[in-house]
Design a protein around this motif. Structure first.
Motif, short mmCIF file in Angstrom:
data_model
loop_
_atom_site.label_atom_id
_atom_site.label_comp_id
_atom_site.label_asym_id
_atom_site.label_seq_id
_atom_site.Cartn_x
_atom_site.Cartn_y
_atom_site.Cartn_z
N GLY A 142 0.79 -1.22 0.00
CA GLY A 142 0.00 0.00 0.00
C GLY A 142 0.82 1.27 0.00
N PHE A 143 2.14 1.16 0.05
CA PHE A 143 3.01 2.35 0.04
C PHE A 143 3.88 2.35 -1.20
CE2 PHE A 143 2.11 1.75 4.57
CZ PHE A 143 1.69 3.02 4.92
N SER A 144 4.16 3.54 -1.71
CA SER A 144 5.04 3.70 -2.86
C SER A 144 6.46 3.93 -2.39
CB SER A 144 4.59 4.88 -3.72
OG SER A 144 4.77 6.11 -3.01
N ASP A 145 7.42 3.78 -3.31
CA ASP A 145 8.81 4.01 -2.94
C ASP A 145 9.03 5.48 -2.58
OD1 ASP A 145 11.53 2.90 -2.67
OD2 ASP A 145 12.01 4.35 -4.24
N SER A 146 8.32 6.39 -3.23
CA SER A 146 8.49 7.81 -2.92
C SER A 146 8.02 8.09 -1.49
CB SER A 146 7.74 8.68 -3.92
OG SER A 146 6.35 8.40 -3.90
N GLN A 147 6.93 7.44 -1.06
CA GLN A 147 6.47 7.62 0.31
C GLN A 147 7.48 7.05 1.30
OE1 GLN A 147 2.61 5.60 -0.52
NE2 GLN A 147 1.67 7.29 0.62
N ALA A 148 7.99 5.85 1.00
CA ALA A 148 8.97 5.23 1.89
C ALA A 148 10.22 6.08 1.98
CB ALA A 148 9.30 3.83 1.38
N ARG A 149 10.69 6.56 0.84
CA ARG A 149 11.93 7.35 0.82
C ARG A 149 11.74 8.69 1.55
NH1 ARG A 149 13.71 7.84 -4.86
NH2 ARG A 149 13.95 5.60 -4.62
N ALA A 150 10.56 9.29 1.39
CA ALA A 150 10.29 10.56 2.07
C ALA A 150 10.29 10.37 3.58
CB ALA A 150 8.96 11.13 1.60
N SER A 151 9.72 9.24 4.05
CA SER A 151 9.71 9.00 5.50
C SER A 151 11.12 8.73 6.01
CB SER A 151 8.78 7.84 5.84
OG SER A 151 9.25 6.61 5.32
N LEU A 152 11.95 8.08 5.20
CA LEU A 152 13.34 7.85 5.58
C LEU A 152 14.11 9.18 5.63
CD1 LEU A 152 15.67 5.92 6.26
CD2 LEU A 152 15.99 5.56 3.80
N ALA A 153 13.85 10.03 4.64
CA ALA A 153 14.51 11.35 4.63
C ALA A 153 14.13 12.15 5.86
CB ALA A 153 14.11 12.10 3.36
N HIS A 154 12.88 12.04 6.29
CA HIS A 154 12.45 12.74 7.51
C HIS A 154 13.22 12.23 8.73
CE1 HIS A 154 9.86 14.59 10.51
NE2 HIS A 154 9.66 13.39 11.04
N LEU A 155 13.42 10.93 8.79
CA LEU A 155 14.12 10.36 9.94
C LEU A 155 15.57 10.84 10.03
CD1 LEU A 155 12.82 6.68 9.81
CD2 LEU A 155 12.35 8.36 11.61
N VAL A 156 16.25 10.89 8.90
CA VAL A 156 17.67 11.28 8.95
C VAL A 156 17.84 12.80 9.03
CG1 VAL A 156 18.41 9.18 7.77
CG2 VAL A 156 17.96 11.26 6.44
#
Length: 369
Positions: A275-289
């Motif tokens: 249910g998630f796209s790679d852009s959503q996953a990458r954006a959440s990772l970018a927020h974490l770092v």
């Protein structure tokens, strides 16, 4: 013979008037032996991950359930939605307590399962187990969590024997072992100094405090197996704990791996899975770092920040996690390893375990640095 497991199916004739009876004798991961009159058809499970395991070895895993804890986060909401579509009965199955909660023996007995399945280290007491067994319900203990590298295959084999799905279980076990063999052989040739410092943050974003980390055992076993130097090992004697941001900065991890999943969406953490796209996953990772102190870690500066679905860990799906961890930590050594091939095999094997979506990501596209 298969070591402590020693699971065997014993076929015996009991007379013409009663017909043949197929007894199943199992020795579980605690070394206790149980006997079933025949393969189990009504399982009570206290961990949703057991349903994932059943989906790998049986074409209709829900049909085997008498009750389950409805812990949807352990299987993922999309997998649950898919299960409801293919097996609507799952929504109305009796609900029992999860493995970490206090069990109700009365509730278990009321369901009348022919086998009750608990994880190693569950809250089931010896007295409760004795009461359940006294009612004629065998108790089988499996382990996908405490000692994953040692017990995943054993537990899958036990489930296969218990449900009459031995051939399907052995097919998956052979596949998993071959993929693990490739990783183990290559890691064995790595010099100790070639093991990069790895910071793995489970359920990344779960707390504003820094930072959850594996210590010795459980998820830490995975990092060791693929040739990483887990920075939490020296600071956390137990399987999991917390590291200070100062400690993380001092250890200067060369690889950062966050884990997360659908359950982290409402917390603003790492989102991955169906249910998630790679852009959503990458954006959440970018927020974490982007959190204080993270942007200057060597792992982030050098483009070695990754995200991994936590639902792949401590489950029969962990071979995908192992392969992705191996590629993340040693990209050159494991250049030819493709976790997507493993995902395709699992999708083909299981009609109900959803493998659509994104289960790993990184901030920098492979080959861009």
């Amino acid at each position: 013979m298969m070591g402590i497991l020693m699971a065997a199916i014993l076929i015996s004739g009991v007379g013409a008037s009663t017909g043949a009876r197929a007894e199943v004798t199992l020795t579980d991961v605690t070394g206790r032996q149980i006997t079933l009159d025949q393969p189990a058809r009504r399982l009570l499970i206290t961990d949703g991950r057991f349903l994932v395991a059943l989906s790998l070895i049986h074409p209709d895993p829900v049909s085997l359930l008498a009750a389950w804890p409805h812990d949807i986060d352990h299987i993922g909401p999309d997998t649950y939605t898919q299960l409801r579509a293919t097996s609507p009965a799952i929504a109305s199955l009796p609900k029992v307590a999860g493995s970490a909660r206090v069990q109700s023996v009365e509730q278990i007995l009321a369901v009348r399962p022919d086998l009750a399945v608990f994880p190693l280290g569950s809250s089931l007491s010896d007295e409760q187990r004795a009461s359940i067994e006294a009612a004629g319900i065998p108790v089988l203990v499996l382990d996908f969590f405490t000692y994953p590298l040692k017990n995943v295959d054993r537990s899958l084999r036990l489930l296969g024997h218990a449900t009459g799905s031995t051939a399907r279980a052995e097919r998956f076990i052979a596949f998993r072992r071959e993929r693990m063999r490739v990783i183990a052989e290559r890691v064995a040739h790595l010099p100790e100094e070639a093991r990069p410092a790895v910071f793995l943050e489970p359920h990344a974003g779960l707390s504003e405090d820094c930072c959850a980390s594996p210590g010795n055992g459980r998820i830490g076993e995975y990092i060791d197996f693929v040739g990483g130097d887990n920075i939490g090992r020296d600071a956390i004697p137990s399987p999991a704990g917390w590291l200070s941001l100062e400690y993380v900065i001092t250890r200067a991890p060369e690889v950062y791996i966050a884990t997360g999943g659908p359950h982290m969406e409402r917390r603003g953490g790492l989102v991955l899975g169906s249910g998630f796209s790679d852009s959503q996953a990458r954006a959440s990772l970018a927020h974490l770092v982007s959190r204080p102190g993270f942007a200057d870690l060597p792992a982030v500066l050098n483009g070695r920040a990754h995200g991994l679905s936590h639902q792949l860990l401590n489950s029969p799906l962990d071979i995908m996690a192992l392969e992705y961890l191996a590629k993340s930590i040693h990209p050159t050594v494991f250049r030819d390893i493709n976790p997507d091939e493993t995902r395709a095999f699992i999708s083909e094997l299981s009609a109900v375990t959803s493998m659509d979506g994104v289960f790993w990501t990184r901030l920098v596209e492979p080959g861009s640095r």
